[in-house]
Design an enzyme around this catalytic site. Sequence first.
Site, PDB file in Angstrom:
ATOM      1  N   HIS A   1       0.846  -1.201   0.000  1.00  0.00           N
ATOM      2  CA  HIS A   1       0.000   0.000   0.000  1.00  0.00           C
ATOM      3  C   HIS A   1       0.875   1.242   0.000  1.00  0.00           C
ATOM      4  O   HIS A   1       1.802   1.359   0.801  1.00  0.00           O
ATOM      5  CB  HIS A   1      -0.920   0.003   1.222  1.00  0.00           C
ATOM      6  CG  HIS A   1      -1.719   1.264   1.373  1.00  0.00           C
ATOM      7  ND1 HIS A   1      -2.642   1.672   0.434  1.00  0.00           N
ATOM      8  CD2 HIS A   1      -1.711   2.218   2.357  1.00  0.00           C
ATOM      9  CE1 HIS A   1      -3.185   2.816   0.824  1.00  0.00           C
ATOM     10  NE2 HIS A   1      -2.631   3.166   1.981  1.00  0.00           N
TER      11      HIS A   1
ATOM     12  N   ASP B   1      -2.855   9.338   3.887  1.00  0.00           N
ATOM     13  CA  ASP B   1      -3.224   7.950   3.593  1.00  0.00           C
ATOM     14  C   ASP B   1      -4.591   7.921   2.927  1.00  0.00           C
ATOM     15  O   ASP B   1      -5.569   8.448   3.463  1.00  0.00           O
ATOM     16  CB  ASP B   1      -3.243   7.140   4.886  1.00  0.00           C
ATOM     17  CG  ASP B   1      -3.629   5.691   4.652  1.00  0.00           C
ATOM     18  OD1 ASP B   1      -3.379   5.193   3.541  1.00  0.00           O
ATOM     19  OD2 ASP B   1      -4.185   5.067   5.572  1.00  0.00           O
TER      20      ASP B   1
ATOM     21  N   CYS C   1      -4.053   3.593  -4.677  1.00  0.00           N
ATOM     22  CA  CYS C   1      -3.287   4.252  -3.618  1.00  0.00           C
ATOM     23  C   CYS C   1      -2.097   5.028  -4.179  1.00  0.00           C
ATOM     24  O   CYS C   1      -1.763   6.119  -3.700  1.00  0.00           O
ATOM     25  CB  CYS C   1      -2.812   3.238  -2.578  1.00  0.00           C
ATOM     26  SG  CYS C   1      -1.925   1.811  -3.264  1.00  0.00           S
TER      27      CYS C   1
END
Length: 410
Positions: free
Chosen positions: A243, A316, A369
């Site tokens: 990620h 994030d 992401c």
Amino acid sequence: MIVIGSYKCIPREKVMISYSGVKFDVPLVEDDTSFVTLDVKYRHVIKLLINFEQTMPVLFLYTSPSTGTKLRELLGMQDPKGPYYDPIGKVEMHRHITLLLDKLPKDLKMILTSLFSQEDTTDVNDDVQTIITYPSFPVERGITINTAHYLCLAEDQYLNDTVIEFYLKYLTLEVLSEFDQRRTHMFSSFFYQRLITPHFGETQNTVPMTLAAERHARVQRWTRDVNIFEKDFVIIPINKDEHWFLAIICFPGLVGKVSKRITETSKNDSLVSFSNTDGDSSRSVQKNKKIKTLKRKAVELEEQKEVKIPCILIFDSLGGTNYSSVIATLRDYLSCEYVVKFDVEETFSKDTIKGAYPKVPKQSNCTDCGLYLLQYVESFFKARNKPINLPTITLPTQNGKLKRDVKNQM
């Protein structure tokens, strides 16, 4: 979309691929309201690279030099520093025509392979070819994008580290001013992983070392030519557990020092009062205008107050994850790096350099992401001169546009 050398354009009609060649209508370089029909015959194509995957079909055409000259004349290409196509040019991105298609008929592969010899037709999945190296000038080491890297820009694909590095380099050189470039340091996407991962054959030191010192030793050479404590912003792209997310260290050199600098009104701009004792209305109007001007300057200066707070921001796109261990690891790194640079200790703790999670747009799938990381950096670069109010920073959602932007820079 069609990219002819460095000229990016949208065809007016559908691209026609026949047994004789490829035909498409594109706008002129200097007049996007006027279109010209380009009919590239296969006999003038020296090499053809094809990606037949349905998620992102793409063709790379390499034409003869004479065809390149003709295409430049038709499109009005004159300046090699502008949009330009030259099959034998020194600039790599000028050498081919790229066709980004919505879809390809299933029988097209058979048609194209029957028209070209095996030497002239190549599936990009089998033969990796360089598309672009950026920056191309020999100022610093460029990042090379090849046909394999390009495939990760397809829908539902993860961005790999090379594409991440490519666009971050582009943002640094093209979005930031020279002044902002000097006050920003961009770490490689491999930095954090190298920091926390012992490498094979890592020797044991005879002198006992803390975990923080061991980690710092792995990346100490990464900053041998730079002092990150002289930078206002240190950008760290991180890939952890498959990620991508982003860490930005703000004002690390102010830890233990004055953390707030407010621009004060200069003596020349200080407010003054005027009296109107002579009854001269014209002078009174002029004085009132001057007072208003000075008040406006005072308000502008007040709005330009620059608050510098040492902090570590975590951006994030998934949210809900506690990255306290990442923040702690970066604090430890800063502590060790400070000793190396200044030969004195400084405390980098949650009291001296806080961690924060800005409110940012979130991804709606499992693959974007990397795109969001790039969007965070781009938005931060463009909004960096605005006050940062922790722990809330609002960034725009532009991930759909961003994937097109990344493609357009290749």
